[in-house]
Enzyme design. Sequence first.
Site, PDB file in Angstrom:
ATOM      1  N   GLU A 135      27.591  59.331  92.964  1.00 13.22           N
ATOM      2  CA  GLU A 135      28.204  58.085  93.427  1.00 13.22           C
ATOM      3  C   GLU A 135      27.095  57.234  94.043  1.00 13.22           C
ATOM      4  O   GLU A 135      26.487  57.633  95.024  1.00 13.22           O
ATOM      5  CB  GLU A 135      29.282  58.358  94.478  1.00 13.22           C
ATOM      6  CG  GLU A 135      30.421  59.250  94.006  1.00 13.22           C
ATOM      7  CD  GLU A 135      31.342  59.640  95.162  1.00 13.22           C
ATOM      8  OE1 GLU A 135      31.056  59.247  96.326  1.00 13.22           O
ATOM      9  OE2 GLU A 135      32.329  60.329  94.906  1.00 13.22           O
ATOM     10  N   HIS A 248      26.122  60.444  96.964  1.00 15.04           N
ATOM     11  CA  HIS A 248      26.818  61.721  96.969  1.00 15.04           C
ATOM     12  C   HIS A 248      26.759  62.310  95.563  1.00 15.04           C
ATOM     13  O   HIS A 248      26.993  61.597  94.575  1.00 15.04           O
ATOM     14  CB  HIS A 248      28.273  61.537  97.381  1.00 15.04           C
ATOM     15  CG  HIS A 248      28.433  60.923  98.738  1.00 15.04           C
ATOM     16  ND1 HIS A 248      29.641  60.483  99.223  1.00 15.04           N
ATOM     17  CD2 HIS A 248      27.532  60.695  99.732  1.00 15.04           C
ATOM     18  CE1 HIS A 248      29.480  59.991 100.438  1.00 15.04           C
ATOM     19  NE2 HIS A 248      28.207  60.116 100.761  1.00 15.04           N
TER      20      HIS A 248
END
Length: 447
Positions: A135, A248
Amino acid sequence: MPKDESEAREAVLKEVEEKGVKFIEMQFSDILGTVKSVAIPSSKLERALAEGIFIDGSSILGYATIDESDMRAQPIPSSFQIYPWTHGTNMKTARLLCQIYDHCGNRFKGDPRWVLEKMVEKANAKGLEYFVGPEFEFFLFNLDANGEPITKPSDAAGYFDLLELDRGEEVRKEITLKLDEIGFDTEASHHEVAPGQHEIGMRYNKALTVADRIMTFKLAVKTIAKQHGFYASFMPKPMFGCNGSGMHVHQSLASEDKNLFDDPSDKFGLSKEAYYYLGGLLAHAPEMSAILNSQVNSYKRLVPGYEAPCYISWANMNRSALIRVPAGRGMKTRVEIRNPDPAGNPYLQFAVMLAAGLDGIEKKIEPPGPMERDIFHMSPEERIQNGITSLPANLGDALEIMSKSDLMKETLGSHIFGHYLKIKNDDWDSYRTYVTDWEIMNSLKRL
């Protein structure tokens, strides 16, 4: 792309001719993850596919000294992509990622892609495939009258805000569309917590494929932002008092089309391998930090209060933990490590995470139980009682820990390990000896 190498080359040449591609960017990465490129006209592509192109390795950060500089960048035919943002121009451009070879014709040990290739091969030899889904968070900033970026964000919105269509949102949506045109299969995009901050998630795929895509992803974000009059930055913490930008990384291992992390009979739905992998990530978190958080500025993000982890723990729902096990089981079972940021080299980042996880499996490293309480609001005594330790507080500490790690040296290879420590220690020395505005403001008239 056909499997046979000669057929793959012919397919690339045919597509270039049919689609009117004028230039090919022959791309590779330096040790810190900066994309390097040599542009050739399409008329020279056939020879480049067969022979590669020669580069001066001494001019690439972390590659070689001047007396061993002759290197060859060999394009990977399956990596061919036409940039959709050059459509409709007379300079339609495509890219080919390259593997780097030394003057003796051997794979160059300072090529960051080689580091990840080697780790993926190690997993494959065990019958495992390594999947990741990152992400990405980034900022869009305005430009001054001279076209230079300033820390004035493109908007004043917040997390998941849906506003009337503004220029910042247009940029994010166009990036998503352009990436999907070349098959990157973005999962979702939204406005993040800080003003001018956005997130785009990449769909799960094999780690090498995703790392290759990240090279183009960053270029796409910056190029499209510039076309709209903004500057896109992957700096981890560009503004004081606001959330920083992370990357992430959701990850799992598969074996024979089965998610190795899934076990419906377990209390949390996790297999023994998942726990061991998680244990490896936790055990090696401090020594991975200098790779996952490679900038001096990275550690301004990893502080309490801004949703970025600074304590080594895992949880199912608790987002203050370093590692989280998101909802979703079966083929969706995965672990999410939350301290990496988008300023690093994805080839090295994925390689060290895989190395740590495999070491956990090989050594059967048991993690502690999940910590579902907000760690940020625990007292130091409570954290000690719960066995919760901290990530390195700054880049200098992280480099010191990394320098003593056998696993990091083995994973990166002695060339990258030594060069990386030298380059980043020079950064740290430059920073720690620099007199900042904060020091002047708080001390000049007081002392």
